[in-house]
Every structure is written in structure tokens, then in C-alpha cells.
Design a protein around this motif. Structure first.
Motif, PDB file in Angstrom:
ATOM      1  N   ALA A 101      -5.518  12.693   5.774  1.00 38.32           N
ATOM      2  CA  ALA A 101      -6.450  11.606   5.491  1.00 38.32           C
ATOM      3  C   ALA A 101      -6.516  10.639   6.667  1.00 38.32           C
ATOM      4  CB  ALA A 101      -6.015  10.857   4.245  1.00 38.32           C
ATOM      5  N   LYS A 102      -7.636   9.934   6.757  1.00 38.47           N
ATOM      6  CA  LYS A 102      -7.745   8.802   7.674  1.00 38.47           C
ATOM      7  C   LYS A 102      -7.311   7.574   6.885  1.00 38.47           C
ATOM      8  CE  LYS A 102     -11.188   8.532  10.512  1.00 38.47           C
ATOM      9  NZ  LYS A 102     -12.563   8.385  11.070  1.00 38.47           N
TER      10      LYS A 102
ATOM     11  N   MET B 231      -8.156   3.465   2.076  1.00 40.70           N
ATOM     12  CA  MET B 231      -8.145   2.073   2.536  1.00 40.70           C
ATOM     13  C   MET B 231      -7.845   1.155   1.354  1.00 40.70           C
ATOM     14  SD  MET B 231     -12.250   1.462   3.079  1.00 40.70           S
ATOM     15  CE  MET B 231     -11.982  -0.174   3.766  1.00 40.70           C
ATOM     16  N   PRO B 232      -7.418  -0.079   1.636  1.00 40.75           N
ATOM     17  CA  PRO B 232      -7.136  -1.014   0.541  1.00 40.75           C
ATOM     18  C   PRO B 232      -8.370  -1.230  -0.318  1.00 40.75           C
ATOM     19  CG  PRO B 232      -6.254  -1.842   2.607  1.00 40.75           C
ATOM     20  CD  PRO B 232      -7.116  -0.661   2.953  1.00 40.75           C
ATOM     21  N   GLY B 233      -8.146  -1.440  -1.607  1.00 35.18           N
ATOM     22  CA  GLY B 233      -9.264  -1.716  -2.505  1.00 35.18           C
ATOM     23  C   GLY B 233      -9.882  -3.072  -2.222  1.00 35.18           C
TER      24      GLY B 233
ATOM     25  N   ASP C  96      -3.120  -3.283  10.634  1.00 31.55           N
ATOM     26  CA  ASP C  96      -3.230  -3.484  12.080  1.00 31.55           C
ATOM     27  C   ASP C  96      -3.617  -2.227  12.856  1.00 31.55           C
ATOM     28  OD1 ASP C  96      -0.944  -2.116  11.574  1.00 31.55           O
ATOM     29  OD2 ASP C  96       0.397  -3.424  12.708  1.00 31.55           O
ATOM     30  N   GLN C  97      -3.943  -1.143  12.158  1.00 31.37           N
ATOM     31  CA  GLN C  97      -4.342   0.083  12.847  1.00 31.37           C
ATOM     32  C   GLN C  97      -5.030   1.034  11.885  1.00 31.37           C
ATOM     33  OE1 GLN C  97      -1.265   2.967  13.856  1.00 31.37           O
ATOM     34  NE2 GLN C  97       0.189   1.987  12.457  1.00 31.37           N
TER      35      GLN C  97
ATOM     36  N   VAL D 141       3.816   5.178   4.448  1.00 34.53           N
ATOM     37  CA  VAL D 141       2.553   5.536   5.115  1.00 34.53           C
ATOM     38  C   VAL D 141       2.934   6.162   6.445  1.00 34.53           C
ATOM     39  CG1 VAL D 141       0.382   4.707   6.061  1.00 34.53           C
ATOM     40  CG2 VAL D 141       1.331   3.627   4.007  1.00 34.53           C
ATOM     41  N   ASN D 142       2.422   7.356   6.719  1.00 43.15           N
ATOM     42  CA  ASN D 142       2.907   8.115   7.868  1.00 43.15           C
ATOM     43  C   ASN D 142       1.763   8.733   8.667  1.00 43.15           C
ATOM     44  OD1 ASN D 142       5.901   8.287   6.747  1.00 43.15           O
ATOM     45  ND2 ASN D 142       4.524   8.907   5.092  1.00 43.15           N
TER      46      ASN D 142
END
Length: 241
Positions: free
Chosen positions: A6-7, A48-50, A12-13, A30-31
């Protein structure tokens, strides 16, 4: 549970290809890169965050003013499909009786139904009735009133302390209402207001950090200027008046 290939959008990245591990409904790692662990192959889908929506009245055939558990729940289930994970249910200007009735059902929803596979409510947003008649928008002018601490106290109690944002016109009060909101962990949001720059600056010094409909007035001015410009072109080029 493993989500891989996944992307992943981080604070910060952006990890262009990575995986994350979930345990007990919490992300524990998260890796970047690949993993041989069994899991769900997301085929480069984006994680991505909700989104958190602080101002939403409804959708999908539902709105806050229906004031029912079923309506609140259906919206929570539907809006999650659009990436909204948390939100504030917004209540428009209404009578004391109407708002009290909605908040009575709302506190029940928050206590017993705000769970499961759906977006989470984080509290109610009162957009009115403590707003300016000059910039009332679609709100019912006959129901507007100056900021009223005693009435708000009643609604806080009825909601079981589930009011999180109040949109109000600061020029309609001398500062005590703003102070009350801040002291009770309610976000004061300046909106539908005719306040001057200096008055807003004073409220910011008190701790106000939020505005409702920030660019609406600016947009109205831009549209007006555009109309004048178009009319000028029509007159000059096509003698249209």
C-alpha cells in the motif's frame, strides 16, 4: 491483521510501498517495504488518516433536524464510505423546544449507538441561534437571539455534556459567553457574524481559534465584482444594458 503493498500517508512522509499491522483495532506498526506475513494485498491502494468533519448537517436523505436514532445512525454508516471517520453533528437555529428535543435524542445516541462499523460522532455543533441577523444566511431570523449562557447551560445538561462547538456572533456579547465556552471545553467558532477585525482580534487573544464559513463573505464580494465586470464587457462590446 496485516495490510500490505500500500501507499501509506504519514504525518511527515508518504511511504510509496509499505505495510501496517493492526492488533485489537489499533495500528501497532507502520513499515516501509515488503513483508512475507500473510495479510490483505491492497495493490497500491492509499492508506491515510480519516477525515474529521466539524460541520455537517446530514446527507443520504438524513439531516440532524429529524432528531431520531435511526437518522443519526444511517448517516454515520453512510458517511464512513467517503473517508470521514469522525464528525460533529451540526444543529441549525431552532426554538428552545426543538433544540432540546434533538439534544435529548442525541445524548442517547452518543451513550448507546456511537459505535460499531460506522463513523464516530465527537459531539454536537450548535450553528445558531446565537448569530447575527445581518448575516443570518438561511437561518430563521425570528429564532435568533443574543448569546445566552443560561440557555446554553440547559442544552449542555440535556446533551449530557456532548456539545463541542458553538458558532456565534461575538459582537452580540461582551466576552462572558466566549469565556464560558472556553471554560467548559467547548470550541467557540465565530460565524454568521458582523464583528470588526479588532473585536475578532480581542476574542483571539481570549483563546478563540475557529471560524465558521470563513470565506463566504469574501466569495460574495468576488461574485459581485465579477458581475460588475461582466456587465461592463457586455455594455462595451455588445451595447447590452
Amino acid at each position: 491483521m496485516i495490510l500490505k503493498n500500500a501507499k501509506i500517508v504519514c504525518e511527515d512522509q508518504v511511504i510509496t510501498n509499505g505495510w501496517l499491522e493492526i492488533k485489537d483495532n489499533k495500528i501497532i506498526s507502520v513499515n516501509a517495504g515488503q513483508t512475507t506475513e500473510p495479510g490483505y494485498d491492497l495493490q497500491q491502494a492509499i492508506i491515510m488518516p480519516g477525515f474529521i468533519d466539524g460541520h455537517v448537517h446530514g446527507g443520504y436523505g438524513e439531516d440532524t433536524e429529524k432528531g431520531t436514532i435511526g437518522s443519526f445512525q444511517k448517516f454515520a454508516q453512510e458517511v464512513a464510505q467517503e473517508g470521514i471517520t469522525k464528525y460533529c453533528q451540526t444543529i441549525i437555529t431552532g426554538s428552545d423546544e426543538t433544540i432540546t428535543s434533538i439534544l435529548t435524542v442525541y445524548q442517547d445516541y452518543m451513550a448507546n449507538y456511537n459505535k460499531g462499523p460506522q463513523a464516530r460522532q465527537i459531539g454536537a455543533h450548535l450553528e445558531g441561534p446565537f448569530i447575527s441577523k445581518t448575516f443570518k444566511g438561511a437561518h430563521d431570523q425570528t429564532l435568533l437571539q443574543a448569546p445566552n449562557i443560561e440557555l446554553l447551560k440547559k442544552w449542555i445538561a440535556v446533551s449530557n455534556d456532548n456539545i463541542r462547538i458553538v458558532t456565534y456572533a461575538p459582537e452580540e456579547e461582551e466576552g462572558s459567553f466566549t469565556k464560558f465556552l472556553l471554560e467548559h471545553n467547548i470550541l467557540p467558532s465565530i460565524g454568521h457574524s458582523n464583528a470588526t477585525f479588532d473585536l475578532v482580534a480581542e476574542r483571539v487573544k481570549m483563546g478563540v481559534k475557529h471560524v465558521t464559513h470563513l470565506y463566504n463573505r469574501l466569495l460574495a464580494l468576488l461574485v459581485k465584482k465579477l458581475q460588475i465586470f461582466v456587465k461592463k464587457i457586455l455594455i462595451e462590446k455588445y451595447n447590452f444594458n
